[in-house]
Design a protein around this motif. Sequence first.
Motif, PDB file in Angstrom:
ATOM      1  N   ILE A 176      45.117  35.499  60.972  1.00 28.69           N
ATOM      2  CA  ILE A 176      45.168  36.806  60.317  1.00 28.69           C
ATOM      3  C   ILE A 176      43.834  37.509  60.552  1.00 28.69           C
ATOM      4  O   ILE A 176      42.774  36.934  60.313  1.00 28.69           O
ATOM      5  CB  ILE A 176      45.419  36.666  58.804  1.00 28.69           C
ATOM      6  N   PRO A 178      41.990  40.641  59.234  1.00 25.30           N
ATOM      7  CA  PRO A 178      41.875  41.800  58.334  1.00 25.30           C
ATOM      8  C   PRO A 178      40.934  42.863  58.893  1.00 25.30           C
ATOM      9  O   PRO A 178      40.068  42.585  59.723  1.00 25.30           O
ATOM     10  CB  PRO A 178      41.280  41.191  57.053  1.00 25.30           C
ATOM     11  N   CYS A 203      45.747  52.386  60.222  1.00 25.38           N
ATOM     12  CA  CYS A 203      45.741  52.681  58.785  1.00 25.38           C
ATOM     13  C   CYS A 203      44.279  52.811  58.372  1.00 25.38           C
ATOM     14  O   CYS A 203      43.574  51.809  58.295  1.00 25.38           O
ATOM     15  CB  CYS A 203      46.424  51.575  57.990  1.00 25.38           C
ATOM     16  N   THR A 207      41.158  46.857  53.887  1.00 30.15           N
ATOM     17  CA  THR A 207      42.131  45.807  53.638  1.00 30.15           C
ATOM     18  C   THR A 207      41.881  45.247  52.237  1.00 30.15           C
ATOM     19  O   THR A 207      40.736  44.990  51.868  1.00 30.15           O
ATOM     20  CB  THR A 207      41.987  44.670  54.664  1.00 30.15           C
ATOM     21  N   ASP A 211      46.684  42.202  50.515  1.00 29.26           N
ATOM     22  CA  ASP A 211      47.307  42.382  51.828  1.00 29.26           C
ATOM     23  C   ASP A 211      47.250  41.079  52.628  1.00 29.26           C
ATOM     24  O   ASP A 211      48.208  40.709  53.321  1.00 29.26           O
ATOM     25  CB  ASP A 211      46.600  43.485  52.617  1.00 29.26           C
ATOM     26  N   ILE A 212      46.115  40.404  52.536  1.00 31.02           N
ATOM     27  CA  ILE A 212      45.931  39.130  53.245  1.00 31.02           C
ATOM     28  C   ILE A 212      46.850  38.064  52.666  1.00 31.02           C
ATOM     29  O   ILE A 212      47.529  37.329  53.397  1.00 31.02           O
ATOM     30  CB  ILE A 212      44.457  38.681  53.159  1.00 31.02           C
ATOM     31  N   ASN A 214      49.626  38.454  51.147  1.00 30.16           N
ATOM     32  CA  ASN A 214      51.008  38.762  51.505  1.00 30.16           C
ATOM     33  C   ASN A 214      51.384  38.124  52.837  1.00 30.16           C
ATOM     34  O   ASN A 214      52.475  37.537  52.977  1.00 30.16           O
ATOM     35  CB  ASN A 214      51.189  40.277  51.582  1.00 30.16           C
ATOM     36  N   VAL A 215      50.490  38.212  53.825  1.00 32.85           N
ATOM     37  CA  VAL A 215      50.772  37.618  55.134  1.00 32.85           C
ATOM     38  C   VAL A 215      50.727  36.092  55.055  1.00 32.85           C
ATOM     39  O   VAL A 215      51.537  35.401  55.685  1.00 32.85           O
ATOM     40  CB  VAL A 215      49.785  38.143  56.198  1.00 32.85           C
ATOM     41  N   ILE A 232      47.816  38.244  63.701  1.00 28.99           N
ATOM     42  CA  ILE A 232      48.340  39.365  62.929  1.00 28.99           C
ATOM     43  C   ILE A 232      47.169  40.174  62.379  1.00 28.99           C
ATOM     44  O   ILE A 232      46.455  39.714  61.481  1.00 28.99           O
ATOM     45  CB  ILE A 232      49.249  38.883  61.779  1.00 28.99           C
ATOM     46  N   TYR A 233      46.965  41.363  62.954  1.00 31.11           N
ATOM     47  CA  TYR A 233      45.886  42.236  62.499  1.00 31.11           C
ATOM     48  C   TYR A 233      46.387  43.131  61.379  1.00 31.11           C
ATOM     49  O   TYR A 233      47.535  43.584  61.387  1.00 31.11           O
ATOM     50  CB  TYR A 233      45.369  43.100  63.654  1.00 31.11           C
ATOM     51  N   LEU A 234      45.515  43.420  60.423  1.00 32.61           N
ATOM     52  CA  LEU A 234      45.857  44.272  59.301  1.00 32.61           C
ATOM     53  C   LEU A 234      45.138  45.612  59.433  1.00 32.61           C
ATOM     54  O   LEU A 234      43.917  45.652  59.522  1.00 32.61           O
ATOM     55  CB  LEU A 234      45.477  43.611  57.971  1.00 32.61           C
ATOM     56  N   GLY A 235      45.915  46.684  59.462  1.00 26.87           N
ATOM     57  CA  GLY A 235      45.328  48.012  59.577  1.00 26.87           C
ATOM     58  C   GLY A 235      45.427  48.601  60.970  1.00 26.87           C
ATOM     59  O   GLY A 235      45.040  49.716  61.175  1.00 26.87           O
TER      60      GLY A 235
END
Length: 235
Positions: A176, A178, A203, A207, A211-212, A214-215, A232-235
């Motif tokens: 992950i 973030p 986005c 983060t 959010d973290i 959740n993944v 999996i990148y967030l944003g």
Amino acid sequence: MNSKTNREVILITGSSKGIGKSICEHFLKSPEVVVIGCSRSPSTIKHKKYIHYQIDMSKKESSNELIQHIKKDVNQLNALINNVGTAAMNHLLLTTSEKVDQIINLNLKSVINLTREAVKLIKKEENGRIINMTTVAVPLSLEGEAVYVSSKAGIEAFTKTIAKELNSFGITVNAIGPGPVKTDLIKNISENKIKKILSQLSCNEFTRVSDIINVIDFLLKKESRLINGQIIYLG
């Protein structure tokens, strides 16, 4: 995840503060989960289902020492979340060799060593999971973070490779990444630099730890058995 017993055991590194502590607290809400944490500092969590080991993961002997403790105390491990990490927001020419060693030892070498030892326990369970933490700084090739980005790029390559090596044991390995999170890790970064980073994301916002988590919850599900070797990148 499913285990041979009703209990599930999750190991989360870097658990005394920030993201790691929040992840621990999230899983402690579940009655069937035992959480193991570790950090250089003493435990900041008090819970009957929480076990803490005060250990410096940057030292090469620490990984074996930690797993030996877990074997002795619970002899079970269903999932490993490699959260521990450090950063140095410096231009390459201002980064000392000591700082390079510190970042690589903790962010990369400790993850490789701990994962190797942890798998010996995880492979005995069903639906084993390994989740590594990376950062959006890798795909952004963020200037001023050359060594930190390099250490996390190494984590991403490690994740993709061992996802293939460990699949025969029923273990999935994912990472992950973030965006900026409001923790101690970014407190010394200027506001202008943070804004610049956020502007490069699809986005344009921070983060959140939720959010973290959740993944993480998604990746731990037994139904996520085919999610493997993914970043999996967030944003």
